[in-house]
Write a protein that holds these residues in place. Structure first.
Motif, short mmCIF file in Angstrom:
data_model
loop_
_atom_site.label_atom_id
_atom_site.label_comp_id
_atom_site.label_asym_id
_atom_site.label_seq_id
_atom_site.Cartn_x
_atom_site.Cartn_y
_atom_site.Cartn_z
N SER A 78 0.82 -1.10 -0.04
CA SER A 78 0.06 -0.03 -0.13
C SER A 78 0.89 1.43 0.15
CB SER A 78 -0.77 0.14 1.30
OG SER A 78 -0.30 0.34 2.48
N ILE A 79 1.99 1.19 0.68
CA ILE A 79 2.93 2.27 0.75
C ILE A 79 3.63 2.61 -0.67
CG2 ILE A 79 5.02 3.30 1.81
CD1 ILE A 79 4.02 1.50 4.50
N GLU A 80 4.14 1.64 -1.21
CA GLU A 80 4.55 1.63 -2.69
C GLU A 80 3.40 2.26 -3.73
OE1 GLU A 80 6.25 -1.93 -4.04
OE2 GLU A 80 7.62 -2.16 -2.19
N TYR A 81 2.23 1.77 -3.57
CA TYR A 81 0.94 2.29 -4.31
C TYR A 81 0.78 3.67 -4.23
CZ TYR A 81 -3.69 2.66 -5.98
OH TYR A 81 -4.97 2.93 -6.67
N ARG A 82 0.53 3.98 -3.02
CA ARG A 82 0.40 5.65 -2.65
C ARG A 82 1.58 6.43 -2.99
NH1 ARG A 82 0.68 4.97 3.54
NH2 ARG A 82 2.58 5.93 4.05
N GLU A 131 -6.97 5.37 -0.33
CA GLU A 131 -7.29 3.92 0.17
C GLU A 131 -6.05 3.30 0.82
OE1 GLU A 131 -8.55 0.78 -2.45
OE2 GLU A 131 -7.63 1.69 -4.04
N ALA A 132 -5.08 3.63 0.20
CA ALA A 132 -3.65 2.99 0.65
C ALA A 132 -3.30 3.61 2.20
CB ALA A 132 -2.57 3.31 -0.20
N PHE A 133 -3.89 4.60 2.57
CA PHE A 133 -3.71 4.96 4.08
C PHE A 133 -4.34 4.15 5.02
CE2 PHE A 133 -2.26 8.43 1.53
CZ PHE A 133 -1.01 8.79 2.08
N SER A 134 -5.32 3.32 4.65
CA SER A 134 -6.20 2.85 5.61
C SER A 134 -5.64 1.17 5.81
CB SER A 134 -7.55 2.62 5.14
OG SER A 134 -7.81 2.02 3.89
N VAL A 135 -4.79 0.87 5.17
CA VAL A 135 -4.28 -0.68 5.09
C VAL A 135 -3.45 -0.67 6.57
CG1 VAL A 135 -2.62 -2.36 4.49
CG2 VAL A 135 -4.09 -0.94 2.84
N ALA A 159 0.02 0.59 7.50
CA ALA A 159 0.59 1.67 6.41
C ALA A 159 1.12 2.89 7.03
CB ALA A 159 -0.67 2.33 5.59
N ASP A 160 1.11 3.26 8.37
CA ASP A 160 1.48 4.21 9.14
C ASP A 160 3.09 3.76 9.44
OD1 ASP A 160 0.89 2.11 10.66
OD2 ASP A 160 0.56 3.51 12.53
N LYS A 161 3.47 2.82 9.01
CA LYS A 161 4.93 2.57 9.53
C LYS A 161 6.06 2.77 8.28
CE LYS A 161 3.21 1.01 13.59
NZ LYS A 161 2.58 1.84 13.99
N GLY A 162 5.68 3.48 7.47
CA GLY A 162 6.52 3.51 6.42
C GLY A 162 6.43 4.47 5.58
N GLY A 163 7.09 4.82 4.52
CA GLY A 163 7.13 5.93 3.70
C GLY A 163 7.42 7.36 4.35
#
Length: 149
Positions: A30-34, A79-83, A86-90
């Motif tokens: 999800s992080i790569e996607y966003r 939507e990639a922020f809700s996985v 997902a708050d652990k990277g980027g």
């Protein structure tokens, strides 16, 4: 008999992300996607900005192409922020998840601003494009200031 079973297994495997509620394999995906979505947004914004600032010649057809892209691209990363995880990277700040209502509101405004920019680009009125792009860019920057490392 083997082919229907194989087809059924493939369908079951391919349906897992849809059943889970998103298209992501895990938080890293999800992080790569966003990040990819934001890079595409950045590219299209940069091209319009260069024309609006007069750094390159204004090309209404090109602005329209970029605005059309932005109208779609701005709908993608959220939507990639809700996985979970997902708050652990980027380069997203923890403030996103602490102020999710504000972040969501800003994302919705960005989508609306992109739609307004598209309407302005469709009009071929450079002054309208400049105004709509200014609003879009200010919203973009304000969100970066608040929520991006």
């Amino acid at each position: 008999m083997k082919k229907p079973l194989t087809a059924l297994l493939c369908l079951a495997v391919l349906s897992v992300p849809a059943i889970a509620g998103n298209a992501f394999v895990d938080a890293e995906d999800s992080i790569e996607y966003r990040q990819a979505a934001f890079q595409l947004i950045r590219h299209n914004v940069g091209d319009i900005a260069a024309m609006v600032k007069g750094e390159i010649n204004y090309d209404a057809a090109r602005v329209n192409k970029r605005a059309t892209a932005l109208a779609t691209l701005t709908t993608l990363p959220w939507e990639a922020f809700s996985v979970p995880g997902a708050d652990k990277g980027g380069n997203a700040k923890a403030a996103i998840w602490q102020n999710l209502a504000d972040f969501t509101s800003r994302s919705e405004k960005l989508i609306a601003d992109a739609a307004t920019l598209k309407v302005a680009a469709d009009s071929n009125d450079q002054a309208e494009v400049r105004k709509a792009f200014g609003n879009f860019a200010r919203n973009c920057k304000a969100c970066h200031d608040q929520y991006k490392e």
